[in-house]
Write an enzyme that holds these catalytic residues in place. Structure first.
Site, PDB file in Angstrom:
ATOM      1  N   CYS A  53       6.582  -0.636   6.488  1.00 49.87           N
ATOM      2  CA  CYS A  53       6.086   0.553   5.794  1.00 49.87           C
ATOM      3  C   CYS A  53       7.170   1.043   4.838  1.00 49.87           C
ATOM      4  O   CYS A  53       8.355   1.040   5.197  1.00 49.87           O
ATOM      5  CB  CYS A  53       5.760   1.636   6.823  1.00 49.87           C
ATOM      6  SG  CYS A  53       5.168   3.179   6.104  1.00 49.87           S
ATOM      7  N   LEU A  54       6.766   1.445   3.657  1.00 51.43           N
ATOM      8  CA  LEU A  54       7.742   1.932   2.674  1.00 51.43           C
ATOM      9  C   LEU A  54       8.439   3.210   3.147  1.00 51.43           C
ATOM     10  O   LEU A  54       9.496   3.567   2.621  1.00 51.43           O
ATOM     11  CB  LEU A  54       7.054   2.169   1.321  1.00 51.43           C
ATOM     12  CG  LEU A  54       6.485   0.913   0.640  1.00 51.43           C
ATOM     13  CD1 LEU A  54       5.674   1.279  -0.589  1.00 51.43           C
ATOM     14  CD2 LEU A  54       7.587  -0.080   0.295  1.00 51.43           C
ATOM     15  N   GLN A  64       2.915   9.886   1.769  1.00 49.54           N
ATOM     16  CA  GLN A  64       4.214   9.239   1.558  1.00 49.54           C
ATOM     17  C   GLN A  64       4.923   9.739   0.308  1.00 49.54           C
ATOM     18  O   GLN A  64       6.125   9.516   0.148  1.00 49.54           O
ATOM     19  CB  GLN A  64       4.054   7.718   1.486  1.00 49.54           C
ATOM     20  CG  GLN A  64       3.613   7.091   2.812  1.00 49.54           C
ATOM     21  CD  GLN A  64       3.502   5.593   2.687  1.00 49.54           C
ATOM     22  OE1 GLN A  64       2.465   5.077   2.283  1.00 49.54           O
ATOM     23  NE2 GLN A  64       4.568   4.887   3.012  1.00 49.54           N
ATOM     24  N   GLY A  83       0.823  -1.206   0.000  1.00 48.43           N
ATOM     25  CA  GLY A  83       0.000   0.000   0.000  1.00 48.43           C
ATOM     26  C   GLY A  83       0.848   1.242   0.000  1.00 48.43           C
ATOM     27  O   GLY A  83       2.046   1.207   0.302  1.00 48.43           O
ATOM     28  N   HIS A 123      -3.699   0.418   8.025  1.00 46.62           N
ATOM     29  CA  HIS A 123      -2.341   1.003   8.004  1.00 46.62           C
ATOM     30  C   HIS A 123      -2.316   2.264   7.135  1.00 46.62           C
ATOM     31  O   HIS A 123      -1.817   3.311   7.554  1.00 46.62           O
ATOM     32  CB  HIS A 123      -1.355  -0.049   7.481  1.00 46.62           C
ATOM     33  CG  HIS A 123       0.045   0.456   7.296  1.00 46.62           C
ATOM     34  ND1 HIS A 123       1.115  -0.045   8.004  1.00 46.62           N
ATOM     35  CD2 HIS A 123       0.558   1.411   6.471  1.00 46.62           C
ATOM     36  CE1 HIS A 123       2.212   0.605   7.634  1.00 46.62           C
ATOM     37  NE2 HIS A 123       1.909   1.476   6.697  1.00 46.62           N
ATOM     38  N   GLU A 124      -2.874   2.155   5.924  1.00 48.55           N
ATOM     39  CA  GLU A 124      -2.849   3.301   4.998  1.00 48.55           C
ATOM     40  C   GLU A 124      -3.734   4.430   5.507  1.00 48.55           C
ATOM     41  O   GLU A 124      -3.389   5.609   5.396  1.00 48.55           O
ATOM     42  CB  GLU A 124      -3.262   2.874   3.593  1.00 48.55           C
ATOM     43  CG  GLU A 124      -2.364   1.846   2.929  1.00 48.55           C
ATOM     44  CD  GLU A 124      -0.884   2.162   2.997  1.00 48.55           C
ATOM     45  OE1 GLU A 124      -0.518   3.356   2.938  1.00 48.55           O
ATOM     46  OE2 GLU A 124      -0.088   1.223   3.130  1.00 48.55           O
ATOM     47  N   HIS A 154      -2.046   6.717   7.843  1.00 47.12           N
ATOM     48  CA  HIS A 154      -1.143   7.698   7.219  1.00 47.12           C
ATOM     49  C   HIS A 154      -1.855   9.036   6.978  1.00 47.12           C
ATOM     50  O   HIS A 154      -1.233  10.092   7.019  1.00 47.12           O
ATOM     51  CB  HIS A 154      -0.629   7.182   5.870  1.00 47.12           C
ATOM     52  CG  HIS A 154       0.584   6.304   5.963  1.00 47.12           C
ATOM     53  ND1 HIS A 154       1.789   6.747   6.451  1.00 47.12           N
ATOM     54  CD2 HIS A 154       0.779   5.006   5.616  1.00 47.12           C
ATOM     55  CE1 HIS A 154       2.678   5.753   6.392  1.00 47.12           C
ATOM     56  NE2 HIS A 154       2.088   4.681   5.896  1.00 47.12           N
TER      57      HIS A 154
HETATM   58 CO    CO Z   1       3.000   2.851   5.596  1.00 40.20          CO
END
Ligand code: CO
Length: 153
Positions: free
Chosen positions: A89-90, A52, A47, A131-132, A135
């Site tokens: 997480c990226l 991000q 995701g 999770h997303e 953000h």
């Molecule tokens: Co993340």
């Protein structure tokens, strides 16, 4: 279409609250397409949320079981059960941790054309959505994680 830079945890933009998308226009389509390219360029990426890539808009993608979902102005309207599982997480490279999430969530959101939809998600898809969605409110999984582990590289 382009791959955008994914900001890392030290960047304040990840801690800000994103605002609702009001205009469903060419710029939004470009953002979504770029986010898709950016996500697909990351092996194991499940995701990606707009903050991000430095855009404080309530937009995220999840890619689970080879299906790409786009969420714009999402709201979790129903939550049920619990699950505990590993997350990364990226924007938090090399760190993983166990996070407790709801097992099932119902989400209402809009698609890229501004059309509303509702989805019921369970298991890993529900985890990725939660999770997303975090953000968009400046919350990172490390805030919620227990047993945070650092990968040796
Ligand atoms: Co993340």
């Amino acid at each position: 279409m382009a791959i955008r830079n994914i900001v890392q945890i030290s960047d304040d933009v990840l801690r800000k609250k994103s605002s609702e998308v009001k205009e469903f226009n060419e710029k939004l389509i470009e953002l979504l397409d770029d986010m898709k390219d950016t996500l697909f360029a990351c092996p194991n990426g499940a995701g990606l949320a707009a903050p991000q890539v430095g855009v404080l808009k309530r937009v995220f993608l999840v890619y689970v079981d080879n299906v790409l979902y786009e969420f714009i102005n999402p709201k979790i309207v129903k939550e049920k059960g619990t699950q505990v599982g590993d997350e990364g997480c990226l924007s938090v490279k090399g760190k993983y941790g166990k996070v407790k999430r709801f097992m099932t969530v119902d989400v209402i959101a809009k698609n890229r054309y501004g059309e509303p939809f509702r989805i019921k998600a369970s298991g890993f898809l529900a985890r990725a959505i939660q999770h997303e969605n975090d953000h968009l409110d400046g919350i990172l999984f490390v805030d919620r994680a227990t047993d945070l582990v650092e990968e040796d590289n």
